[in-house]
Design a protein around this motif. Structure first.
Motif, mmCIF file in Angstrom:
data_model
loop_
_atom_site.group_PDB
_atom_site.id
_atom_site.type_symbol
_atom_site.label_atom_id
_atom_site.label_comp_id
_atom_site.label_asym_id
_atom_site.label_seq_id
_atom_site.Cartn_x
_atom_site.Cartn_y
_atom_site.Cartn_z
ATOM 1 N N ASN A 90 0.822 -1.212 0.000
ATOM 2 C CA ASN A 90 0.000 0.000 0.000
ATOM 3 C C ASN A 90 0.861 1.270 0.000
ATOM 4 O O ASN A 90 0.447 2.311 -0.506
ATOM 5 C CB ASN A 90 -0.926 -0.003 1.212
ATOM 6 C CG ASN A 90 -1.887 1.167 1.221
ATOM 7 O OD1 ASN A 90 -2.755 1.281 0.365
ATOM 8 N ND2 ASN A 90 -1.730 2.051 2.197
ATOM 9 N N ALA A 91 2.066 1.189 0.577
ATOM 10 C CA ALA A 91 2.936 2.355 0.685
ATOM 11 C C ALA A 91 3.693 2.648 -0.604
ATOM 12 O O ALA A 91 4.218 3.755 -0.775
ATOM 13 C CB ALA A 91 3.924 2.164 1.836
ATOM 14 N N ASN A 92 3.767 1.673 -1.505
ATOM 15 C CA ASN A 92 4.539 1.838 -2.739
ATOM 16 C C ASN A 92 3.621 2.310 -3.858
ATOM 17 O O ASN A 92 2.630 1.655 -4.173
ATOM 18 C CB ASN A 92 5.182 0.495 -3.113
ATOM 19 C CG ASN A 92 6.198 0.631 -4.236
ATOM 20 O OD1 ASN A 92 6.016 1.405 -5.172
ATOM 21 N ND2 ASN A 92 7.272 -0.142 -4.151
ATOM 22 N N PRO A 93 3.918 3.450 -4.495
ATOM 23 C CA PRO A 93 3.054 3.945 -5.588
ATOM 24 C C PRO A 93 2.876 2.943 -6.722
ATOM 25 O O PRO A 93 1.838 2.934 -7.380
ATOM 26 C CB PRO A 93 3.796 5.203 -6.070
ATOM 27 C CG PRO A 93 4.614 5.637 -4.895
ATOM 28 C CD PRO A 93 5.020 4.370 -4.200
ATOM 29 N N LEU A 94 3.875 2.077 -6.941
ATOM 30 C CA LEU A 94 3.779 1.094 -8.017
ATOM 31 C C LEU A 94 2.726 0.032 -7.734
ATOM 32 O O LEU A 94 2.101 -0.501 -8.656
ATOM 33 C CB LEU A 94 5.136 0.422 -8.244
ATOM 34 C CG LEU A 94 6.213 1.263 -8.919
ATOM 35 C CD1 LEU A 94 7.551 0.548 -8.862
ATOM 36 C CD2 LEU A 94 5.820 1.536 -10.382
ATOM 37 N N THR A 95 2.541 -0.307 -6.449
ATOM 38 C CA THR A 95 1.626 -1.405 -6.111
ATOM 39 C C THR A 95 0.329 -0.935 -5.466
ATOM 40 O O THR A 95 -0.550 -1.759 -5.193
ATOM 41 C CB THR A 95 2.340 -2.412 -5.180
ATOM 42 O OG1 THR A 95 2.966 -1.713 -4.088
ATOM 43 C CG2 THR A 95 3.406 -3.180 -5.933
ATOM 44 N N ARG A 96 0.198 0.357 -5.196
ATOM 45 C CA ARG A 96 -1.053 0.874 -4.633
ATOM 46 C C ARG A 96 -2.234 0.660 -5.575
ATOM 47 O O ARG A 96 -3.387 0.571 -5.138
ATOM 48 C CB ARG A 96 -0.925 2.363 -4.326
ATOM 49 C CG ARG A 96 -0.207 2.666 -3.030
ATOM 50 C CD ARG A 96 -0.117 4.178 -2.822
ATOM 51 N NE ARG A 96 -1.448 4.788 -2.760
ATOM 52 C CZ ARG A 96 -2.185 4.858 -1.652
ATOM 53 N NH1 ARG A 96 -1.728 4.350 -0.527
ATOM 54 N NH2 ARG A 96 -3.369 5.444 -1.667
ATOM 55 N N GLN A 97 -1.932 0.568 -6.866
ATOM 56 C CA GLN A 97 -3.000 0.383 -7.852
ATOM 57 C C GLN A 97 -3.564 -1.030 -7.836
ATOM 58 O O GLN A 97 -4.646 -1.286 -8.393
ATOM 59 C CB GLN A 97 -2.461 0.690 -9.248
ATOM 60 C CG GLN A 97 -1.326 -0.254 -9.669
ATOM 61 C CD GLN A 97 -0.734 0.110 -11.005
ATOM 62 O OE1 GLN A 97 -1.432 0.069 -12.013
ATOM 63 N NE2 GLN A 97 0.535 0.468 -11.020
ATOM 64 N N LEU A 98 -2.859 -1.974 -7.230
ATOM 65 C CA LEU A 98 -3.320 -3.356 -7.202
ATOM 66 C C LEU A 98 -4.515 -3.511 -6.264
ATOM 67 O O LEU A 98 -4.597 -2.848 -5.230
ATOM 68 C CB LEU A 98 -2.195 -4.291 -6.750
ATOM 69 C CG LEU A 98 -0.949 -4.363 -7.633
ATOM 70 C CD1 LEU A 98 0.104 -5.255 -6.982
ATOM 71 C CD2 LEU A 98 -1.298 -4.882 -9.016
ATOM 72 N N ARG A 99 -5.413 -4.404 -6.609
ATOM 73 C CA ARG A 99 -6.532 -4.741 -5.738
ATOM 74 C C ARG A 99 -6.054 -5.836 -4.785
ATOM 75 O O ARG A 99 -5.878 -6.989 -5.188
ATOM 76 C CB ARG A 99 -7.721 -5.212 -6.565
ATOM 77 C CG ARG A 99 -8.347 -4.106 -7.414
ATOM 78 C CD ARG A 99 -9.275 -4.682 -8.460
ATOM 79 N NE ARG A 99 -8.523 -5.478 -9.425
ATOM 80 C CZ ARG A 99 -9.080 -6.148 -10.436
ATOM 81 N NH1 ARG A 99 -10.386 -6.138 -10.605
ATOM 82 N NH2 ARG A 99 -8.339 -6.837 -11.273
ATOM 83 N N ILE A 100 -5.848 -5.469 -3.539
ATOM 84 C CA ILE A 100 -5.266 -6.369 -2.545
ATOM 85 C C ILE A 100 -6.282 -6.625 -1.444
ATOM 86 O O ILE A 100 -6.877 -5.691 -0.900
ATOM 87 C CB ILE A 100 -3.978 -5.773 -1.950
ATOM 88 C CG1 ILE A 100 -2.940 -5.539 -3.052
ATOM 89 C CG2 ILE A 100 -3.400 -6.693 -0.873
ATOM 90 C CD1 ILE A 100 -1.732 -4.744 -2.606
ATOM 91 N N LEU A 101 -6.472 -7.887 -1.105
ATOM 92 C CA LEU A 101 -7.413 -8.295 -0.075
ATOM 93 C C LEU A 101 -6.653 -8.996 1.034
ATOM 94 O O LEU A 101 -5.845 -9.896 0.786
ATOM 95 C CB LEU A 101 -8.462 -9.234 -0.668
ATOM 96 C CG LEU A 101 -9.639 -9.616 0.222
ATOM 97 C CD1 LEU A 101 -10.507 -8.404 0.535
ATOM 98 C CD2 LEU A 101 -10.479 -10.706 -0.447
ATOM 99 N N LEU A 102 -6.887 -8.579 2.275
ATOM 100 C CA LEU A 102 -6.271 -9.198 3.447
ATOM 101 C C LEU A 102 -7.363 -9.905 4.243
ATOM 102 O O LEU A 102 -8.301 -9.261 4.719
ATOM 103 C CB LEU A 102 -5.571 -8.134 4.301
ATOM 104 C CG LEU A 102 -4.866 -8.621 5.572
ATOM 105 C CD1 LEU A 102 -3.702 -9.553 5.230
ATOM 106 C CD2 LEU A 102 -4.357 -7.437 6.400
ATOM 107 N N LEU A 103 -7.249 -11.223 4.386
ATOM 108 C CA LEU A 103 -8.255 -12.018 5.067
ATOM 109 C C LEU A 103 -7.727 -12.545 6.392
ATOM 110 O O LEU A 103 -6.561 -12.938 6.495
ATOM 111 C CB LEU A 103 -8.673 -13.228 4.220
ATOM 112 C CG LEU A 103 -9.326 -13.004 2.871
ATOM 113 C CD1 LEU A 103 -8.278 -12.925 1.771
ATOM 114 C CD2 LEU A 103 -10.290 -14.141 2.561
ATOM 115 N N ASP A 104 -8.577 -12.563 7.385
ATOM 116 C CA ASP A 104 -8.227 -13.174 8.669
ATOM 117 C C ASP A 104 -9.499 -13.568 9.394
ATOM 118 O O ASP A 104 -10.549 -12.927 9.226
ATOM 119 C CB ASP A 104 -7.409 -12.214 9.535
ATOM 120 C CG ASP A 104 -6.706 -12.933 10.673
ATOM 121 O OD1 ASP A 104 -5.535 -13.331 10.481
ATOM 122 O OD2 ASP A 104 -7.309 -13.098 11.749
#
Length: 416
Positions: A43-57
């Motif tokens: 999330n902190a990297n501008p290159l990867t902020r565009q990715l749709r990332i899901l954190l499950l717990d």
């Protein structure tokens, strides 16, 4: 339909339910310290902020209290300088530093007289590391992931119950193959380009991926407790007993955290004792510990990567709490590998990319640390006669050889 599901994901800072079917670029199973750190780094990297990332717990997300609580959490971690640097880069160390208890030296010894004592000042450092409750560390990372502007979606609580993975094939090795389909306990499903297992020693992701493991199972349990000391403690003590290592880690407010690895049957017997029989100094109930499975030989396969204890299975015999530091190292390297893949147009689920840029460097770093931990265990296994005497002489020799002791200290503090 897929676009609507993706939009629904983006609108929620965290959620407890999913659309019947949704697609994300990355699904991280396990919202503990390492999984949350990986999500925060992406999330902190501008290159990867565009990715749709899901954190499950399966647990609800935590939140930092407004004031530092009295020490009451039995689960702690010892954070080395590189891990503190990672937390500082992620923007959470400032809020955690007031609760972290520093220690400046460490003494390691066995059942006999030989010992080694390490001092941070011998390598030009003020402290060797910090001891911090796991719950506070997770809460700071969860707060960061729920902050305004975060693009990571938290699905908590939720449980992944099954995964359909692409088969091994030459095409999958290079391109990643078909997407992973993750089935949730509420009947919904998620497809993802990359599934990351950050779900601990008994990793379901590792089992679904059928990673081959090496080594034998360790029938050990870790009993933990909080004790009050009669004077402020700034020394990390670790004694290797015939039944397993016993560590006393300095905490804040005059408390110390006890971590004792011992056979499971012995742990159950100790846990059943009345408090006054266990020890007058132990002020908190004991908890059942962790089972340590064999280490997987691989960390990646097409569209799957393991981090933290899911990758190297924890270790009950090393210098206190190195496992979480290895996990934060995993998160940093995997986040950098994914960012490079995005920048160069590669598939983030490509096994070839994951192996080259993540698995190889992390296997080398983790193997060195875990091999050193296994060597310590072998040194401190019960011995009799001349062997025990030679071991004591060897430890005394190390303790009185500054250059060798400084080298060992740098490995413990920095992993190099």
């Amino acid at each position: 339909m897929a676009a609507a599901a993706a939009a629904a994901l983006r609108r929620r800072a965290y959620t407890t339910s999913m659309p019947p079917s949704a697609h994300v670029d990355m699904a991280i199973v396990g919202g503990g310290m390492v999984g949350s750190a990986l999500a925060a780094a992406l999330n902190a990297n501008p290159l990867t902020r565009q990715l749709r990332i899901l954190l499950l717990d399966r647990q609800l997300p935590l939140a930092l209290p407004r004031q530092v609580p009295e020490w009451d959490d039995l689960c702690v971690s010892t954070l080395t300088a590189p891990t503190v640097d990672i937390l500082r880069e992620l923007g959470v160390w400032r809020s955690l530093s007031v609760a972290a208890a520093p220690f400046c030296d460490m003494q390691v010894w066995g059942a006999d007289d030989g010992y080694v004592r390490f001092d941070a000042t011998s390598v030009g450092q003020a402290v060797m590391g910090h001891v911090l409750e796991d719950s506070l560390l997770k809460a700071a990372l969860h707060d960061q992931l729920r902050a305004r502007g975060s693009t990571v979606q938290l699905l908590m609580p939720a449980t992944a119950v099954a995964a359909d993975l692409p088969p091994y094939s030459p095409a999958a090795q290079l391109e990643g193959g078909s997407f992973v389909r993750l089935q949730l306990d509420d009947g919904s499903s998620i497809t993802t380009r990359l599934l990351v297992g950050a779900d601990g020693c008994s990793s379901q992701v590792r089992q679904w991926s059928q990673f081959r493991c090496s080594g034998s199972e360790r029938e050990q349990a870790s009993l933990v407790a909080t004790v009050a000391t009669s004077w402020p403690n700034q020394t990390a003590l670790q004694r290797f007993l015939p039944t397993g290592p016993l560590a006393l880690l300095p905490a804040r407010g005059g408390f110390s955290s006890v971590v004792w690895s011992c056979p499971s049957q012995m742990a159950a017997q100790l846990q059943a004792l009345p408090p006054h029989e266990l020890a007058a100094a132990i002020t908190s109930a004991l908890t059942s510990g962790t089972h340590y499975p064999p280490k997987p030989r691989r960390y990646v396969r097409p569209r799957v990567a393991l981090v933290g204890d899911a990758a190297h299975s924890g270790h009950p015999f090393g210098l206190a709490s190195q496992g979480v530091n290895l996990g934060f190292g995993d998160a940093k390297v995997l986040a950098a590998a994914i960012a490079d893949a995005v920048a160069t147009g590669q598939d983030i689920g490509s096994a070839a990319m994951l192996e080259r840029q993540y698995e190889r460097p992390r296997r080398q770093a983790c193997s060195a640390m875990l091999s050193a931990a296994d060597a310590l265990r072998a040194i401190y296994m019960p011995q009799e006669g001349p062997v025990a005497g030679l071991r004591s002489l060897g430890l005394d020799l190390v303790n009185n050889t500054p250059l060798l002791k400084q080298t060992l200290l740098r490995i413990a503090m920095h992993g190099l």
